[in-house]
Design an enzyme around this catalytic site. Structure first.
Site, PDB file in Angstrom:
ATOM      1  N   TYR A  62      -1.359  -1.139  10.544  1.00  0.00           N
ATOM      2  CA  TYR A  62      -1.570  -1.394   9.073  1.00  0.00           C
ATOM      3  C   TYR A  62      -0.169  -0.538   8.310  1.00  0.00           C
ATOM      4  O   TYR A  62       0.180  -1.327   7.528  1.00  0.00           O
ATOM      5  CB  TYR A  62      -2.995  -0.699   8.680  1.00  0.00           C
ATOM      6  CG  TYR A  62      -3.109  -0.711   7.107  1.00  0.00           C
ATOM      7  CD1 TYR A  62      -3.490  -1.935   6.559  1.00  0.00           C
ATOM      8  CD2 TYR A  62      -2.862   0.324   6.293  1.00  0.00           C
ATOM      9  CE1 TYR A  62      -3.731  -2.149   5.291  1.00  0.00           C
ATOM     10  CE2 TYR A  62      -3.319   0.040   4.860  1.00  0.00           C
ATOM     11  CZ  TYR A  62      -3.681  -0.969   4.366  1.00  0.00           C
ATOM     12  OH  TYR A  62      -3.789  -1.073   3.125  1.00  0.00           O
ATOM     13  N   SER A 114       0.695  -1.197  -0.029  1.00  0.00           N
ATOM     14  CA  SER A 114      -0.001   0.118   0.015  1.00  0.00           C
ATOM     15  C   SER A 114       0.905   1.072   0.180  1.00  0.00           C
ATOM     16  O   SER A 114       1.947   1.376   0.442  1.00  0.00           O
ATOM     17  CB  SER A 114      -0.932  -0.011   1.294  1.00  0.00           C
ATOM     18  OG  SER A 114      -1.669   1.327   1.315  1.00  0.00           O
TER      19      SER A 114
HETATM   20  N1  LIG Z   1      -8.779  -0.921  -1.368  1.00  0.00           N
HETATM   21  C1  LIG Z   1      -7.831  -0.058  -1.059  1.00  0.00           C
HETATM   22  O1  LIG Z   1      -8.331   1.247  -1.094  1.00  0.00           O
HETATM   23  C2  LIG Z   1      -6.504  -0.321  -1.013  1.00  0.00           C
HETATM   24  C3  LIG Z   1      -5.502   0.378  -0.738  1.00  0.00           C
HETATM   25  C4  LIG Z   1      -4.356   0.144  -0.412  1.00  0.00           C
HETATM   26  C5  LIG Z   1      -3.778  -1.053  -0.336  1.00  0.00           C
HETATM   27  N2  LIG Z   1      -4.915  -2.038  -0.534  1.00  0.00           N
HETATM   28  C6  LIG Z   1      -4.457  -3.566   0.001  1.00  0.00           C
HETATM   29  O2  LIG Z   1      -4.991  -4.135  -0.953  1.00  0.00           O
HETATM   30  C7  LIG Z   1      -5.524  -5.427  -0.661  1.00  0.00           C
HETATM   31  C8  LIG Z   1      -7.075  -5.694  -1.050  1.00  0.00           C
HETATM   32  O3  LIG Z   1      -7.733  -4.629  -0.517  1.00  0.00           O
HETATM   33  P1  LIG Z   1      -9.191  -4.482  -0.597  1.00  0.00           P
HETATM   34  O4  LIG Z   1      -9.518  -2.992  -0.716  1.00  0.00           O
HETATM   35  O5  LIG Z   1      -9.599  -5.414  -1.870  1.00  0.00           O
HETATM   36  O6  LIG Z   1      -9.512  -5.498   0.860  1.00  0.00           O
HETATM   37  P2  LIG Z   1     -11.167  -5.619   1.373  1.00  0.00           P
HETATM   38  O7  LIG Z   1     -12.110  -5.398   0.536  1.00  0.00           O
HETATM   39  O8  LIG Z   1     -10.948  -5.323   2.542  1.00  0.00           O
HETATM   40  O9  LIG Z   1     -11.021  -7.285   1.307  1.00  0.00           O
HETATM   41  C9  LIG Z   1      -9.992  -7.832   1.940  1.00  0.00           C
HETATM   42  C10 LIG Z   1      -9.971  -9.310   1.505  1.00  0.00           C
HETATM   43  O10 LIG Z   1      -9.235 -10.294   2.433  1.00  0.00           O
HETATM   44  C11 LIG Z   1      -9.913 -11.328   3.076  1.00  0.00           C
HETATM   45  N3  LIG Z   1      -9.697 -11.393   4.330  1.00  0.00           N
HETATM   46  C12 LIG Z   1      -9.551 -10.517   5.656  1.00  0.00           C
HETATM   47  N4  LIG Z   1      -9.370 -11.006   6.594  1.00  0.00           N
HETATM   48  C13 LIG Z   1      -8.907 -12.335   6.221  1.00  0.00           C
HETATM   49  C14 LIG Z   1      -8.400 -13.154   7.031  1.00  0.00           C
HETATM   50  N5  LIG Z   1      -8.238 -13.297   8.483  1.00  0.00           N
HETATM   51  N6  LIG Z   1      -7.988 -14.543   6.433  1.00  0.00           N
HETATM   52  C15 LIG Z   1      -8.056 -14.712   5.076  1.00  0.00           C
HETATM   53  N7  LIG Z   1      -8.747 -13.665   4.500  1.00  0.00           N
HETATM   54  C16 LIG Z   1      -9.033 -12.570   4.881  1.00  0.00           C
HETATM   55  C17 LIG Z   1     -11.422 -10.961   2.991  1.00  0.00           C
HETATM   56  O11 LIG Z   1     -12.282 -11.818   2.681  1.00  0.00           O
HETATM   57  P3  LIG Z   1     -13.169 -12.820   3.893  1.00  0.00           P
HETATM   58  O12 LIG Z   1     -13.792 -11.709   4.617  1.00  0.00           O
HETATM   59  O13 LIG Z   1     -14.023 -13.512   3.212  1.00  0.00           O
HETATM   60  O14 LIG Z   1     -11.916 -13.337   4.571  1.00  0.00           O
HETATM   61  C18 LIG Z   1     -11.379 -10.114   1.617  1.00  0.00           C
HETATM   62  O15 LIG Z   1     -11.569 -10.954   0.472  1.00  0.00           O
HETATM   63  C19 LIG Z   1      -5.395  -5.347   1.074  1.00  0.00           C
HETATM   64  O16 LIG Z   1      -4.030  -6.007   1.224  1.00  0.00           O
HETATM   65  C20 LIG Z   1      -5.124  -3.993   1.263  1.00  0.00           C
HETATM   66  O17 LIG Z   1      -4.451  -3.524   2.399  1.00  0.00           O
HETATM   67  C21 LIG Z   1      -6.213  -1.613  -0.579  1.00  0.00           C
END
Ligand SMILES: NC(=O)c1ccc[n+]([C@@H]2O[C@H](COP(=O)([O-])OP(=O)(O)OC[C@H]3O[C@@H](n4cnc5c(N)ncnc54)[C@H](OP(=O)(O)O)[C@@H]3O)[C@@H](O)[C@H]2O)c1
Length: 290
Positions: free
Chosen positions: A179, A166
């Site tokens: 985080y 990130s």
């Molecule tokens: N979206 C953004 O703005 C953004 C920005 C910068 C970085 N990122 C990074 O990109 C990645 C994806 O982001 P996102 O926004 O798509 O995340 P998100 O919508 O919060 O989804 C998180 C995913 O991780 C899974 N997860 C959460 N806890 C878990 C656990 N204990 N074991 C296994 N799986 C787990 C969730 O599925 P379940 O709940 O079904 O387990 C879900 O599929 C993350 O690493 C995030 O930090 C995102």
């Protein structure tokens, strides 16, 4: 055949051999699997969909099996690839270990180590169990699964690892400390590993996005984060998945989707941490409800 023609043929054969021997991102094959963690929604779901659209058979994982099963059915139906569902809590060392063992024994072509969660607020006020689980998921979920697939990729001289870090991992962020620190690990691990694996034909790319989401809800349905971050900063998950996988194919060190995020990422890289920290902290304090 003239001497020049035979030289040309030899060169072409050598090129073909080099392509076969050091083929960096394996073309889709029926036995190989691309793995996506956090595939049940948002970026992970989009990565799984884009990989399937590019012909890769998949192993998709997250905790919510029902969502994974529905996604698998959609992808099998639309793209005619194989999709295996592996529900697992990657913050749980036993479940994470079981998945890692399976991946170590399978021909994994691509790993998208994407699952991650964030908490907002002062660490002293947050639930210690939640903070520890975040480290287990964001740090060890990336590290353990990467270590599991690496030997096979190195042996085959082919593979791709996309790590979701990130922009938050670029600098200190008060009120988002666990985080930000976990993403600093993901960012640095990914970019360091890439330097080690170039000679082995294995690609490693860091996805370091700013705000990304599928749909931005209207008005009151928005979360505090969605209300505080201006609309123009949000990038779609589909675009993020496409540019990330394109970047992995080219073995780019880091992909930052969106022009504004790129500019902010460069600015945070040059601004002194002591100046950036209180400014960013004031913003994140609001996200923590402070
Ligand atoms: N979206 C953004 O703005 C953004 C920005 C910068 C970085 N990122 C990074 O990109 C990645 C994806 O982001 P996102 O926004 O798509 O995340 P998100 O919508 O919060 O989804 C998180 C995913 O991780 C899974 N997860 C959460 N806890 C878990 C656990 N204990 N074991 C296994 N799986 C787990 C969730 O599925 P379940 O709940 O079904 O387990 C879900 O599929 C993350 O690493 C995030 O930090 C995102």
């Amino acid at each position: 055949m003239t001497h020049a023609q035979s030289l040309l043929a030899l060169t072409a054969t050598r090129c073909a051999l080099v392509t076969i021997v050091v083929m960096p991102i394996p073309a889709p094959s029926p036995d190989a699997r691309a793995v996506v963690t956090g595939a049940s929604q948002n970026i992970g779901e989009a990565l799984a969909t884009e990989l399937a659209a590019r012909g890769h058979s998949l192993i998709i994982t997250a905790r919510r099996e029902d969502l994974l099963t529905k996604l698998a059915a959609r992808l099998v139906d639309k793209y005619r690839v194989a999709v295996e569902v592996r529900p697992a809590d990657l913050a749980n060392p036993t479940e994470r270990g079981q998945l890692a063992d399976e991946l170590a024994s399978r021909p994994i072509s691509i790993l998208c180590a994407n699952a991650g969660t964030a908490t907002f607020g002062a660490v002293a006020d947050l639930d210690p169990a939640g903070e520890k689980a975040q480290v287990q998921l964001n740090v060890l979920g990336v590290h353990d699964l990467t270590l599991a697939v690496l030997p096979g990729m190195v042996e085959r001289k082919a593979g791709g690892i996309l790590i979701s870090g990130s922009a938050a991992g670029n600098s200190p962020i008060p009120y988002n400390a666990t985080y930000a620190a976990s993403k600093a690990f993901a960012n640095t691990f990914s970019e360091s590993l890439r330097g080690e694996l170039r000679k082995h034909g294995v690609h490693v790319t860091l996805l370091a996005p700013g705000p990304v989401r599928t749909d931005l809800p209207e008005g009151d349905e928005r979360s505090l984060v969605e209300k505080l971050v201006p609309d123009f900063l949000w990038i779609s998950t589909e675009h993020t998945a496409q540019v990330s996988l394109d970047a992995l194919e080219r073995n780019k060190m880091r992909v930052v989707p969106g022009l504004t995020s790129k500019a902010m990422s460069v600015a945070s890289g040059y601004a002194p941490r002591a100046i950036v920290s209180p400014i960013v902290g004031a913003f994140y304090k609001k996200l923590g409800g402070g």
